[in-house]
Design a protein around this motif. Structure first.
Motif, PDB file in Angstrom:
ATOM      1  N   ILE A  12       0.869  -1.188   0.000  1.00 24.43           N
ATOM      2  CA  ILE A  12       0.000   0.000   0.000  1.00 24.43           C
ATOM      3  C   ILE A  12       0.902   1.233   0.000  1.00 24.43           C
ATOM      4  N   GLY A  13       0.853   1.997  -1.086  1.00 24.85           N
ATOM      5  CA  GLY A  13       1.785   3.110  -1.264  1.00 24.85           C
ATOM      6  C   GLY A  13       2.972   2.585  -2.058  1.00 24.85           C
ATOM      7  N   ALA A  14       3.021   2.968  -3.338  1.00 25.52           N
ATOM      8  CA  ALA A  14       3.998   2.350  -4.250  1.00 25.52           C
ATOM      9  C   ALA A  14       5.198   3.256  -4.517  1.00 25.52           C
ATOM     10  N   GLY A  15       5.484   4.166  -3.587  1.00 25.01           N
ATOM     11  CA  GLY A  15       6.617   5.080  -3.753  1.00 25.01           C
ATOM     12  C   GLY A  15       7.928   4.408  -3.378  1.00 25.01           C
ATOM     13  N   MET A  17       9.445   3.629  -0.476  1.00 24.83           N
ATOM     14  CA  MET A  17       9.491   2.516   0.481  1.00 24.83           C
ATOM     15  C   MET A  17       8.643   1.338   0.030  1.00 24.83           C
ATOM     16  N   GLY A  18       7.576   1.602  -0.725  1.00 26.23           N
ATOM     17  CA  GLY A  18       6.793   0.497  -1.284  1.00 26.23           C
ATOM     18  C   GLY A  18       7.694  -0.392  -2.127  1.00 26.23           C
ATOM     19  N   ASP A  38      -1.950   2.405  -5.111  1.00 22.10           N
ATOM     20  CA  ASP A  38      -1.495   3.798  -5.014  1.00 22.10           C
ATOM     21  C   ASP A  38      -2.465   4.636  -5.833  1.00 22.10           C
ATOM     22  N   THR A  81       2.582   4.280   2.975  1.00 21.81           N
ATOM     23  CA  THR A  81       1.988   5.579   2.644  1.00 21.81           C
ATOM     24  C   THR A  81       2.545   6.630   3.609  1.00 21.81           C
ATOM     25  N   PRO A  83       2.548   9.312   6.769  1.00 23.24           N
ATOM     26  CA  PRO A  83       2.063   9.017   8.123  1.00 23.24           C
ATOM     27  C   PRO A  83       0.582   9.314   8.390  1.00 23.24           C
ATOM     28  N   HIS A  86      -1.393   6.098   8.020  1.00 22.10           N
ATOM     29  CA  HIS A  86      -0.970   4.833   8.634  1.00 22.10           C
ATOM     30  C   HIS A  86      -2.053   4.186   9.497  1.00 22.10           C
ATOM     31  N   TYR A 293      16.446  -3.634   5.952  1.00 24.11           N
ATOM     32  CA  TYR A 293      15.121  -3.908   5.373  1.00 24.11           C
ATOM     33  C   TYR A 293      14.933  -5.409   5.134  1.00 24.11           C
TER      34      TYR A 293
HETATM   35  N1  LIG Z   1      12.135   2.959   7.202  1.00 20.10           N
HETATM   36  C1  LIG Z   1      12.796   3.824   6.462  1.00 20.10           C
HETATM   37  O1  LIG Z   1      14.019   3.779   6.372  1.00 20.10           O
HETATM   38  C2  LIG Z   1      12.016   4.857   5.689  1.00 20.10           C
HETATM   39  C3  LIG Z   1      12.663   5.652   4.741  1.00 20.10           C
HETATM   40  C4  LIG Z   1      11.889   6.564   4.031  1.00 20.10           C
HETATM   41  C5  LIG Z   1      10.530   6.691   4.278  1.00 20.10           C
HETATM   42  N2  LIG Z   1       9.946   5.916   5.241  1.00 20.10           N
HETATM   43  C6  LIG Z   1       8.515   6.016   5.555  1.00 20.10           C
HETATM   44  O2  LIG Z   1       7.787   5.281   4.564  1.00 20.10           O
HETATM   45  C7  LIG Z   1       6.535   5.926   4.294  1.00 20.10           C
HETATM   46  C8  LIG Z   1       6.471   6.251   2.809  1.00 20.10           C
HETATM   47  O3  LIG Z   1       7.564   7.090   2.489  1.00 20.10           O
HETATM   48  P1  LIG Z   1       8.150   7.156   0.994  1.00 20.10           P
HETATM   49  O4  LIG Z   1       9.509   7.752   1.100  1.00 20.10           O
HETATM   50  O5  LIG Z   1       7.990   5.854   0.319  1.00 20.10           O
HETATM   51  O6  LIG Z   1       7.153   8.228   0.357  1.00 20.10           O
HETATM   52  P2  LIG Z   1       6.777   8.381  -1.169  1.00 20.10           P
HETATM   53  O7  LIG Z   1       6.205   9.740  -1.292  1.00 20.10           O
HETATM   54  O8  LIG Z   1       7.929   7.990  -2.038  1.00 20.10           O
HETATM   55  O9  LIG Z   1       5.635   7.278  -1.396  1.00 20.10           O
HETATM   56  C9  LIG Z   1       4.383   7.336  -0.755  1.00 20.10           C
HETATM   57  C10 LIG Z   1       3.346   6.798  -1.734  1.00 20.10           C
HETATM   58  O10 LIG Z   1       2.113   6.620  -1.039  1.00 20.10           O
HETATM   59  C11 LIG Z   1       1.078   6.960  -1.946  1.00 20.10           C
HETATM   60  N3  LIG Z   1      -0.151   7.202  -1.175  1.00 20.10           N
HETATM   61  C12 LIG Z   1      -0.516   8.322  -0.509  1.00 20.10           C
HETATM   62  N4  LIG Z   1      -1.707   8.119   0.095  1.00 20.10           N
HETATM   63  C13 LIG Z   1      -2.086   6.841  -0.197  1.00 20.10           C
HETATM   64  C14 LIG Z   1      -3.210   6.041   0.151  1.00 20.10           C
HETATM   65  N5  LIG Z   1      -4.196   6.507   0.931  1.00 20.10           N
HETATM   66  N6  LIG Z   1      -3.268   4.765  -0.326  1.00 20.10           N
HETATM   67  C15 LIG Z   1      -2.276   4.267  -1.107  1.00 20.10           C
HETATM   68  N7  LIG Z   1      -1.187   4.990  -1.476  1.00 20.10           N
HETATM   69  C16 LIG Z   1      -1.087   6.257  -1.009  1.00 20.10           C
HETATM   70  C17 LIG Z   1       1.606   8.163  -2.696  1.00 20.10           C
HETATM   71  O11 LIG Z   1       0.927   8.379  -3.921  1.00 20.10           O
HETATM   72  C18 LIG Z   1       3.071   7.768  -2.900  1.00 20.10           C
HETATM   73  O12 LIG Z   1       3.274   7.093  -4.138  1.00 20.10           O
HETATM   74  C19 LIG Z   1       6.503   7.155   5.209  1.00 20.10           C
HETATM   75  O13 LIG Z   1       5.831   6.872   6.388  1.00 20.10           O
HETATM   76  C20 LIG Z   1       7.983   7.430   5.487  1.00 20.10           C
HETATM   77  O14 LIG Z   1       8.218   8.107   6.696  1.00 20.10           O
HETATM   78  C21 LIG Z   1      10.664   4.995   5.918  1.00 20.10           C
END
Ligand SMILES: NC(=O)c1ccc[n+]([C@@H]2O[C@H](COP(=O)([O-])OP(=O)(O)OC[C@H]3O[C@@H](n4cnc5c(N)ncnc54)[C@H](O)[C@@H]3O)[C@@H](O)[C@H]2O)c1
Length: 342
Positions: A12-15, A17-18, A38, A81, A83, A86, A293
């Motif tokens: 869920i959320g294909a950015g 971290m997805g 996403d 996705t 925060p 979440h 990871y």
């Molecule tokens: N553990 C780690 O090392 C680490 C590193 C970076 C980010 N993160 C966390 O991971 C999470 C995502 O960060 P990211 O860098 O991948 O962000 P990102 O912006 O690259 O990706 C987030 C994705 O979520 C999608 N999205 C938003 N709302 C949504 C919904 N309701 N349903 C489905 N998709 C939805 C967005 O379109 C986007 O593609 C955040 O909570 C961030 O803090 C963790």
């Protein structure tokens, strides 16, 4: 479980971290990413292509979690996705019997996490993404401390810093979406490391700073805390300080250990000797692939199979969020110590 051999996973959320979660699931094995979701179709399709390239099986693409959960019979999802989403995403999946690995920070505030905890009840199949506890150097430090070779820890210092290009245009700088700045985003990892190495914090003081113009959240923070055992930890984080650094420096009554991210192993020295030794990975079930990871994915898939989460549980997440809430309270009040539970 679906009755199939491989656990059926949704992302869920294909950015950014997805993609990381999907790749580590493929690396660990015993599971298949069968669905991605996403609202940005091109992002979801790109992740589906990436999974197909690596596994030979293309996941189905959905624009929202509700449609995905209605159509798929999943064992688990990764919530990747921002925060603000979440808690809702985690609750929706858990209420359908789907296990959840939810990225950090768990939620935007401790109160939001407490509300989620009340909604989903005790011992949920919910793990949070405080992945640094799986970093090989942190695990080696844990082994070293358990062996007693460093003696009692007197203090430790955790620093994560780099320059976040494009922060101004990112959701990371939007307090309504992110819940806070770097103190929430990054020190969530630092506090987790401190807890796993030296125990529960009991008092916290913090200062924050915003060095990048036009940002509505703090981009730099320094937090000090003292644990129940008396150890003092200092933690610094910044999105405004090139070049980057990521390290944990541990000082005990018998020696010192240094974890430098990017180096293959922790180094340590005992007594007054100047000669450094190197930590060793002691168990192949830990982050053997050398990547936090990977260790996290392994831990979560093991939890899904056993029906019990033991790493980064909601109780751990609540403890971390209490520290971060206290850090924000301290910073807002000028840096004075906030006693937890006091
Ligand atoms: N553990 C780690 O090392 C680490 C590193 C970076 C980010 N993160 C966390 O991971 C999470 C995502 O960060 P990211 O860098 O991948 O962000 P990102 O912006 O690259 O990706 C987030 C994705 O979520 C999608 N999205 C938003 N709302 C949504 C919904 N309701 N349903 C489905 N998709 C939805 C967005 O379109 C986007 O593609 C955040 O909570 C961030 O803090 C963790």
């Amino acid at each position: 479980m679906t009755g199939q051999d491989e656990l059926q996973i949704g992302i869920i959320g294909a950015g950014s971290m997805g993609r990381t979660h999907a790749r580590r699931y493929a690396d660990v094995g015993g599971c298949l990413v069968v669905a991605v979701c996403d609202p940005t179709t091109t992002t979801a399709e790109a992740l589906a292509d990436d999974v197909a390239e690596r596994t030979g099986a293309r996941p189905k693409v959905y624009a929202d979690l509700g449609s995905l959960l209605a159509a798929e019979k999943l064992d688990a999802i990764s919530v990747c996705t921002p925060p603000n989403d979440h808690a809702t995403a985690a609750a929706s999946a858990l209420e359908r019997g789907v296990a959840v690995l939810c990225e950090k920070p768990p939620t935007r505030t401790g109160a939001e996490l407490d509300t989620l905890a009340a909604r989903i009840g005790p011992d949920p199949m919910l793990q949070f993404g405080m992945c640094h506890v799986f970093h090989p150097g942190v695990q080696q430090a844990n082994d070293l401390l358990t062996s007693g070779r460093l003696g009692d820890v007197v203090h430790l210092n955790v620093r994560f810093a780099h320059r976040f290009d494009g922060l101004q245009d990112s959701w990371f700088a939007d307090p309504e979406i992110a819940g806070g700045g770097i103190m929430l985003d990054t020190l969530v990892h630092s506090v987790s490391i401190v807890r796993v190495l030296v125990g529960e914090p009991r008092a916290v003081s913090a200062f924050t700073h915003t060095a990048i113009p036009g940002i509505r959240v703090e981009d730099s923070a320094v937090v000090s805390l003292q644990t129940d055992s008396g150890t003092v930890a200092t933690m610094q984080a910044s999105w405004a300080t090139p070049p980057g650094s990521a390290m944990v420096d541990i000082y005990g009554t018998k020696g010192q250990a240094v974890i430098e991210y990017g180096q293959p192993a922790l180094r340590y020295r005992i007594g007054t000797k100047q000669q450094w030794r190197h930590g060793e990975q002691q168990s192949e079930t830990r982050s053997a692939a050398g990547d936090r990871y990977h260790g996290q994915a392994h831990s979560f898939l093991t939890a899904v199979r056993s029906g019990h989460v033991s790493d980064n549980t909601i109780t751990d997440a609540q403890a971390v969020m209490r520290v971060l809430d206290a850090a924000y309270a301290s910073a807002q009040a000028g840096g004075g110590a906030v006693v937890l539970g006091g």
